[in-house]
Design a protein around this motif. Structure first.
Motif, PDB file in Angstrom:
ATOM      1  N   THR A  30      -2.375  -8.585 -19.090  1.00  0.00           N
ATOM      2  CA  THR A  30      -2.951  -8.338 -17.770  1.00  0.00           C
ATOM      3  C   THR A  30      -1.829  -8.040 -16.792  1.00  0.00           C
ATOM      4  OG1 THR A  30      -4.828  -9.801 -18.198  1.00  0.00           O
ATOM      5  CG2 THR A  30      -4.338  -9.291 -15.897  1.00  0.00           C
ATOM      6  N   ILE A  31      -1.955  -6.915 -16.096  1.00  0.00           N
ATOM      7  CA  ILE A  31      -0.979  -6.534 -15.090  1.00  0.00           C
ATOM      8  C   ILE A  31      -1.502  -6.998 -13.736  1.00  0.00           C
ATOM      9  CG2 ILE A  31       0.235  -4.608 -13.993  1.00  0.00           C
ATOM     10  CD1 ILE A  31      -0.069  -3.073 -16.621  1.00  0.00           C
ATOM     11  N   ARG A  32      -0.792  -7.935 -13.133  1.00  0.00           N
ATOM     12  CA  ARG A  32      -1.178  -8.474 -11.829  1.00  0.00           C
ATOM     13  C   ARG A  32      -0.148  -8.050 -10.790  1.00  0.00           C
ATOM     14  NH1 ARG A  32      -5.156 -12.276 -12.290  1.00  0.00           N
ATOM     15  NH2 ARG A  32      -5.536 -13.063 -14.406  1.00  0.00           N
ATOM     16  N   VAL A  33      -0.624  -7.469  -9.732  1.00  0.00           N
ATOM     17  CA  VAL A  33       0.253  -7.014  -8.655  1.00  0.00           C
ATOM     18  C   VAL A  33      -0.032  -7.835  -7.415  1.00  0.00           C
ATOM     19  CG1 VAL A  33       0.966  -5.059  -7.243  1.00  0.00           C
ATOM     20  CG2 VAL A  33       0.331  -4.697  -9.628  1.00  0.00           C
ATOM     21  N   SER A  34       0.986  -8.546  -6.948  1.00  0.00           N
ATOM     22  CA  SER A  34       0.853  -9.423  -5.780  1.00  0.00           C
ATOM     23  C   SER A  34      -0.321 -10.386  -5.947  1.00  0.00           C
ATOM     24  CB  SER A  34       0.698  -8.590  -4.504  1.00  0.00           C
ATOM     25  OG  SER A  34       1.840  -7.763  -4.327  1.00  0.00           O
ATOM     26  N   GLY A  35      -0.474 -10.909  -7.166  1.00  0.00           N
ATOM     27  CA  GLY A  35      -1.504 -11.892  -7.467  1.00  0.00           C
ATOM     28  C   GLY A  35      -2.854 -11.322  -7.815  1.00  0.00           C
ATOM     29  N   GLU A  36      -3.043 -10.010  -7.709  1.00  0.00           N
ATOM     30  CA  GLU A  36      -4.336  -9.383  -7.964  1.00  0.00           C
ATOM     31  C   GLU A  36      -4.299  -8.630  -9.292  1.00  0.00           C
ATOM     32  OE1 GLU A  36      -7.398  -6.158  -5.915  1.00  0.00           O
ATOM     33  OE2 GLU A  36      -5.703  -6.981  -4.781  1.00  0.00           O
ATOM     34  N   ALA A  37      -5.321  -8.843 -10.131  1.00  0.00           N
ATOM     35  CA  ALA A  37      -5.396  -8.158 -11.417  1.00  0.00           C
ATOM     36  C   ALA A  37      -5.636  -6.667 -11.195  1.00  0.00           C
ATOM     37  CB  ALA A  37      -6.510  -8.749 -12.270  1.00  0.00           C
ATOM     38  N   ARG A  64      10.003   4.211  -7.475  1.00  0.00           N
ATOM     39  CA  ARG A  64      11.346   3.864  -7.910  1.00  0.00           C
ATOM     40  C   ARG A  64      11.370   2.382  -8.272  1.00  0.00           C
ATOM     41  NH1 ARG A  64      10.574   4.776  -2.893  1.00  0.00           N
ATOM     42  NH2 ARG A  64      11.125   6.969  -3.173  1.00  0.00           N
ATOM     43  N   ARG A  65      12.402   1.965  -9.007  1.00  0.00           N
ATOM     44  CA  ARG A  65      12.506   0.560  -9.409  1.00  0.00           C
ATOM     45  C   ARG A  65      12.570  -0.362  -8.205  1.00  0.00           C
ATOM     46  NH1 ARG A  65      12.191  -3.892 -10.145  1.00  0.00           N
ATOM     47  NH2 ARG A  65      12.904  -5.221 -11.861  1.00  0.00           N
ATOM     48  N   ALA A  66      13.162   0.108  -7.104  1.00  0.00           N
ATOM     49  CA  ALA A  66      13.307  -0.729  -5.914  1.00  0.00           C
ATOM     50  C   ALA A  66      11.970  -1.029  -5.242  1.00  0.00           C
ATOM     51  CB  ALA A  66      14.243  -0.050  -4.917  1.00  0.00           C
ATOM     52  N   ASP A  67      10.884  -0.346  -5.636  1.00  0.00           N
ATOM     53  CA  ASP A  67       9.569  -0.630  -5.072  1.00  0.00           C
ATOM     54  C   ASP A  67       9.018  -1.962  -5.563  1.00  0.00           C
ATOM     55  OD1 ASP A  67       9.563   1.679  -3.615  1.00  0.00           O
ATOM     56  OD2 ASP A  67       8.373   2.824  -5.043  1.00  0.00           O
ATOM     57  N   ILE A  68       9.646  -2.530  -6.584  1.00  0.00           N
ATOM     58  CA  ILE A  68       9.223  -3.829  -7.116  1.00  0.00           C
ATOM     59  C   ILE A  68      10.246  -4.885  -6.731  1.00  0.00           C
ATOM     60  CG2 ILE A  68       8.863  -5.170  -9.223  1.00  0.00           C
ATOM     61  CD1 ILE A  68       7.641  -2.756 -10.497  1.00  0.00           C
ATOM     62  N   LEU A  69       9.774  -5.912  -6.068  1.00  0.00           N
ATOM     63  CA  LEU A  69      10.643  -7.003  -5.644  1.00  0.00           C
ATOM     64  C   LEU A  69      10.911  -7.962  -6.792  1.00  0.00           C
ATOM     65  CD1 LEU A  69      12.049  -8.162  -3.105  1.00  0.00           C
ATOM     66  CD2 LEU A  69      10.000  -9.547  -2.730  1.00  0.00           C
ATOM     67  N   GLN A  70       9.862  -8.249  -7.581  1.00  0.00           N
ATOM     68  CA  GLN A  70      10.012  -9.172  -8.709  1.00  0.00           C
ATOM     69  C   GLN A  70       9.088  -8.745  -9.835  1.00  0.00           C
ATOM     70  OE1 GLN A  70       8.818 -13.294  -8.032  1.00  0.00           O
ATOM     71  NE2 GLN A  70      10.487 -14.016  -9.312  1.00  0.00           N
ATOM     72  N   LEU A  71       9.571  -8.847 -11.065  1.00  0.00           N
ATOM     73  CA  LEU A  71       8.789  -8.478 -12.248  1.00  0.00           C
ATOM     74  C   LEU A  71       9.057  -9.496 -13.344  1.00  0.00           C
ATOM     75  CD1 LEU A  71       7.042  -6.591 -13.963  1.00  0.00           C
ATOM     76  CD2 LEU A  71       9.075  -5.200 -14.395  1.00  0.00           C
ATOM     77  N   ARG A  72       7.988 -10.153 -13.769  1.00  0.00           N
ATOM     78  CA  ARG A  72       8.106 -11.144 -14.838  1.00  0.00           C
ATOM     79  C   ARG A  72       6.902 -11.007 -15.739  1.00  0.00           C
ATOM     80  NH1 ARG A  72       9.296 -17.062 -12.902  1.00  0.00           N
ATOM     81  NH2 ARG A  72      11.183 -15.952 -12.272  1.00  0.00           N
ATOM     82  N   GLY A  73       7.112 -10.452 -16.950  1.00  0.00           N
ATOM     83  CA  GLY A  73       5.991 -10.188 -17.844  1.00  0.00           C
ATOM     84  C   GLY A  73       5.066  -9.179 -17.195  1.00  0.00           C
ATOM     85  N   GLY A  74       3.788  -9.553 -17.034  1.00  0.00           N
ATOM     86  CA  GLY A  74       2.834  -8.670 -16.379  1.00  0.00           C
ATOM     87  C   GLY A  74       2.642  -8.970 -14.902  1.00  0.00           C
ATOM     88  N   GLU A  75       3.427  -9.891 -14.372  1.00  0.00           N
ATOM     89  CA  GLU A  75       3.300 -10.290 -12.963  1.00  0.00           C
ATOM     90  C   GLU A  75       4.270  -9.483 -12.106  1.00  0.00           C
ATOM     91  OE1 GLU A  75       1.069 -12.514 -11.850  1.00  0.00           O
ATOM     92  OE2 GLU A  75       0.308 -12.897 -13.868  1.00  0.00           O
ATOM     93  N   VAL A  76       3.717  -8.790 -11.106  1.00  0.00           N
ATOM     94  CA  VAL A  76       4.509  -7.883 -10.277  1.00  0.00           C
ATOM     95  C   VAL A  76       4.365  -8.275  -8.812  1.00  0.00           C
ATOM     96  CG1 VAL A  76       4.847  -5.482  -9.563  1.00  0.00           C
ATOM     97  CG2 VAL A  76       4.116  -6.005 -11.907  1.00  0.00           C
ATOM     98  N   THR A  77       5.494  -8.324  -8.128  1.00  0.00           N
ATOM     99  CA  THR A  77       5.490  -8.470  -6.670  1.00  0.00           C
ATOM    100  C   THR A  77       6.098  -7.209  -6.077  1.00  0.00           C
ATOM    101  OG1 THR A  77       5.762 -10.873  -6.827  1.00  0.00           O
ATOM    102  CG2 THR A  77       6.253  -9.836  -4.701  1.00  0.00           C
TER     103      THR A  77
END
Length: 254
Positions: A30-37, A64-77
């Motif tokens: 599951t890919i979750r972005v900012s807590g939302e699936a 770009r890669r800089a658009d993501i603040l944090q990435l851990r598994g499928g969890e994206v900020t």
């Protein structure tokens, strides 16, 4: 773990024997972005962060890669100022085809035009399958995975990723390229182990890839998109034989 051992009954020349077999693992991510699936995809575990990066880039969520603040598994900020797509653009996916279930097809971002890119020697193409097969560690054990491989114009293998889903394998390759700051891939060639669908062409075009080579057949929509976008498309690669469906000007016989 990417493989799972099972006991099977094999029939060969009328004789039945029990033996151990090795299967490719398929599990949901599951890919979750900012807590939302945002999406759920069936994939082969491994390189999950590359898969997420490639998926988000291919769908235009990030640039770009800089658009993501944090990435851990499928969890994206996402980084400040980067917005999620609206609800109608959420992406339920699975291992077969990320475009299935949509009500409309995404349109090409650029108008049809003749593009540049490298020329590829015709003699290079028969060598690609062997190079990919030699690098497919999990396929060698299971026979059950697709592969996507990125080559330089002169045939050097840069990145190969395997997955139960064709589009997942390609997302992993594009995610790797994003991490390496190689995008757009305007001087490269992409090899895929199966057939070519519209979605794979869309992902390749988004990454700037000028040439796409497949072991299997392309769909009619995939061919039309390659012709419109001037992407070189090769299919049915079998040893010394292959079909060129679009962009033949990039393949030179010298």
């Amino acid at each position: 773990m990417r493989t799972s051992a099972v006991e099977i009954l094999r029939v060969e020349a009328g004789k039945r024997t029990y033996r151990a077999d090795c299967l490719a693992v398929e599990e949901p991510l599951t890919i979750r972005v900012s807590g939302e699936a945002l999406s759920m995809t069936m994939r082969t575990p491994g390189e999950d962060e590359e898969l997420v990066l490639g998926f988000l880039y291919g769908e235009g969520v990030i640039q770009r890669r800089a658009d993501i603040l944090q990435l851990r598994g499928g969890e994206v900020t996402l980084a400040p100022g980067v917005a999620l797509p609206p609800p109608l653009r959420r992406f339920p996916t699975h291992a077969a085809c990320g475009i299935c279930g949509r009500s409309t097809l995404p349109q090409a971002e650029e108008p049809p035009q003749r593009k540049g890119g490298p020329l590829f020697p015709q003699a290079l193409f028969p060598q690609l399958s062997a190079r990919v097969r030699a690098a497919q560690e999990v396929f060698e054990a299971t026979g059950g995975l697709h592969a996507a491989a990125l080559f330089t114009a002169d045939g050097a293998l840069l990145c190969l990723r395997e997955d139960i889903g064709r589009h997942n394998a390609l997302d992993k390759v594009i995610g790797w390229a994003l991490q390496q700051a190689l995008l757009p891939l305007t001087e490269h060639l992409l090899f895929v182990s199966g057939r070519v669908s519209y979605e794979l062409v869309q992902k390749a075009a988004r990454a700037g890839i000028p040439a796409l080579v497949a072991v299997g057949a392309p769909s009619s929509l995939a061919v039309a998109m390659c012709q419109d976008a001037d992407i070189t498309l090769v299919g049915f690669l079998r040893g010394e034989c292959f079909n060129i469906y679009a962009g033949e000007w990039r393949i030179v016989s010298v």
